[in-house]
Design a protein around this motif. Structure first.
Motif: not given
Length: 201
Positions: A36-44, A95-97
């Motif tokens: 969705e054209k946003q910066e990736p967010v790294t998580i755990s 993937l963001r939805v």
């Protein structure tokens, strides 16, 4: 309507193999949220929790709301990596939805009412060509599976995408009218005509 499952995660400020290994040693699974054209967010994620969810089935067709330190992300899993030896999760891509968005997913094909097929009862074999199909559907309405009714199926019958009724709003994502399965006659029944044709060779 597809139930949205909740997941808790923590932000993972560092990316890279070394940071990922450190997360795994701490009992967590590295993951990323993108799209969705946003910066990736790294998580755990909690290793035990995500491992249980993956092996419960339907993981790649489940909508999740991930709470990352209080901020919620509506996502669908796009891919995950398992350890080649121990089969535990190593990494997950989400993937963001957005609400109302459509997604392309693979869902399993279930062949039902096999006991009602004269051919299968008579010794025939169900030759499954496609165990999954690719669908385009609203993220909130992802079918758990597609069912093919084998009632009355006889020798030589084949089952195609075009003959399957899809839920409202769901369409095939692939190209062409793919074959899902065929009914094959017993081996002995096929060998007799072949033996009769041998003298012609």
């Amino acid at each position: 309507m597809t139930a949205i499952k909740e997941l808790k995660a923590v932000a993972r400020p560092r990316a890279g193999k070394g940071a990922a290994r450190a997360e795994r040693r701490a009992g967590r699974v590295p993951a990323v949220i993108y799209g969705e054209k946003q910066e990736p967010v790294t998580i755990s994620l909690n290793h035990r929790e995500i491992n249980k969810i993956i092996y419960a089935g339907h993981f790649l067709t489940t909508l999740f709301e991930i709470d990352v330190d209080g901020k919620k992300h509506r996502v669908i899993p796009r891919d995950y990596q398992l350890d080649p030896v121990k089969d535990f999760p190593l990494h997950v891509d989400f993937l963001r939805v957005s609400k109302g968005a459509s997604v392309t997913v693979e869902v399993p094909v279930h062949f039902v009412k096999q006991e009602a097929s004269p051919a299968l009862k008579g010794g025939g074999t169900l030759n499954v060509v496609a165990h999954t199909v690719e669908l385009e559907c609203p993220a909130e309405s992802i079918p758990e599976s597609i069912e093919v009714d084998l009632s009355g199926a006889d020798f030589g019958d084949s089952f195609h995408l075009s003959a399957i009724k899809l839920p409202s709003g769901v369409t095939w994502a692939g190209q062409g009218d793919d074959t899902l399965a065929t009914i094959v006659a017993p081996v002995g029944a096929e060998e007799e005509p072949a033996a009769a044709e041998e003298p012609k060779a």
